[in-house]
Scaffold this motif. Sequence first.
Motif, PDB file in Angstrom:
ATOM      1  N   ASP A  24       0.796  -1.231   0.000  1.00  0.00           N
ATOM      2  CA  ASP A  24       0.000   0.000   0.000  1.00  0.00           C
ATOM      3  C   ASP A  24       0.827   1.279   0.000  1.00  0.00           C
ATOM      4  O   ASP A  24       0.299   2.347   0.259  1.00  0.00           O
ATOM      5  N   HIS A  26       3.677   4.056  -1.798  1.00  0.00           N
ATOM      6  CA  HIS A  26       4.467   4.592  -2.909  1.00  0.00           C
ATOM      7  C   HIS A  26       5.936   4.478  -2.501  1.00  0.00           C
ATOM      8  O   HIS A  26       6.281   4.742  -1.348  1.00  0.00           O
ATOM      9  N   LEU A  27       6.778   4.101  -3.429  1.00  0.00           N
ATOM     10  CA  LEU A  27       8.193   3.913  -3.105  1.00  0.00           C
ATOM     11  C   LEU A  27       8.812   5.144  -2.454  1.00  0.00           C
ATOM     12  O   LEU A  27       9.614   5.037  -1.536  1.00  0.00           O
ATOM     13  N   HIS A  29       7.662   7.093  -0.330  1.00  0.00           N
ATOM     14  CA  HIS A  29       7.252   7.282   1.063  1.00  0.00           C
ATOM     15  C   HIS A  29       7.752   6.200   2.006  1.00  0.00           C
ATOM     16  O   HIS A  29       7.509   6.276   3.207  1.00  0.00           O
ATOM     17  N   VAL A  76       5.554  -2.603  -4.765  1.00  0.00           N
ATOM     18  CA  VAL A  76       5.141  -1.273  -4.317  1.00  0.00           C
ATOM     19  C   VAL A  76       3.745  -0.977  -4.873  1.00  0.00           C
ATOM     20  O   VAL A  76       3.337  -1.551  -5.883  1.00  0.00           O
ATOM     21  N   ALA A  77       3.019  -0.062  -4.212  1.00  0.00           N
ATOM     22  CA  ALA A  77       1.723   0.357  -4.736  1.00  0.00           C
ATOM     23  C   ALA A  77       1.909   1.258  -5.950  1.00  0.00           C
ATOM     24  O   ALA A  77       1.127   1.208  -6.898  1.00  0.00           O
ATOM     25  N   SER A  78       2.960   2.095  -5.930  1.00  0.00           N
ATOM     26  CA  SER A  78       3.257   2.959  -7.070  1.00  0.00           C
ATOM     27  C   SER A  78       4.713   3.403  -7.007  1.00  0.00           C
ATOM     28  O   SER A  78       5.342   3.379  -5.950  1.00  0.00           O
ATOM     29  N   VAL A  79       5.218   3.804  -8.162  1.00  0.00           N
ATOM     30  CA  VAL A  79       6.622   4.198  -8.292  1.00  0.00           C
ATOM     31  C   VAL A  79       6.751   5.141  -9.481  1.00  0.00           C
ATOM     32  O   VAL A  79       6.033   4.998 -10.466  1.00  0.00           O
ATOM     33  N   GLY A  80       7.660   6.094  -9.380  1.00  0.00           N
ATOM     34  CA  GLY A  80       7.903   7.014 -10.481  1.00  0.00           C
ATOM     35  C   GLY A  80       8.886   6.444 -11.497  1.00  0.00           C
ATOM     36  O   GLY A  80       9.548   5.435 -11.243  1.00  0.00           O
ATOM     37  N   GLU A  96       4.573  -2.912  -9.584  1.00  0.00           N
ATOM     38  CA  GLU A  96       3.456  -2.162  -8.998  1.00  0.00           C
ATOM     39  C   GLU A  96       2.300  -3.137  -8.811  1.00  0.00           C
ATOM     40  O   GLU A  96       1.872  -3.793  -9.766  1.00  0.00           O
ATOM     41  N   GLU A  98      -1.218  -4.184  -5.958  1.00  0.00           N
ATOM     42  CA  GLU A  98      -2.014  -3.926  -4.767  1.00  0.00           C
ATOM     43  C   GLU A  98      -2.622  -5.248  -4.363  1.00  0.00           C
ATOM     44  O   GLU A  98      -3.013  -6.049  -5.213  1.00  0.00           O
TER      45      GLU A  98
END
Length: 120
Positions: A24, A26-27, A29, A76-80, A96, A98
Amino acid sequence: MTFAPPQGNRPLVAVASSTGKTVDMHLGHVREFRIYGRDQGMVGLIGTRPAPSPGGGSIRWEGVAEVLSDCAYLLVASVGPKPLEVLAAKGLTVIEAEGFVLSLVRQLYGPAELTPENHS
């Protein structure tokens, strides 16, 4: 999408989770990574590792790659795009996703291999 099970010099999976139950975060954080492995056919949490401090751009992602150098995957839930690029160049596949951590990690490891010791 199918992934090869973690093995060799990268036998572990890292997870970005605030609770340990679900993927849950974002990388950017993440303050610590939960590390999962397989031992005698069982997949489970083997420990945690601190993430490098936020900020610093590519220097942080290089640090993440170093901290997770024995991990094949990072969930991860999200990553740039920039961390994705830096980590991929260092041999770490970022996924990515969930869902429930153990379910996702077990999917990456696949079914346990049967050996003479655990086959009855």
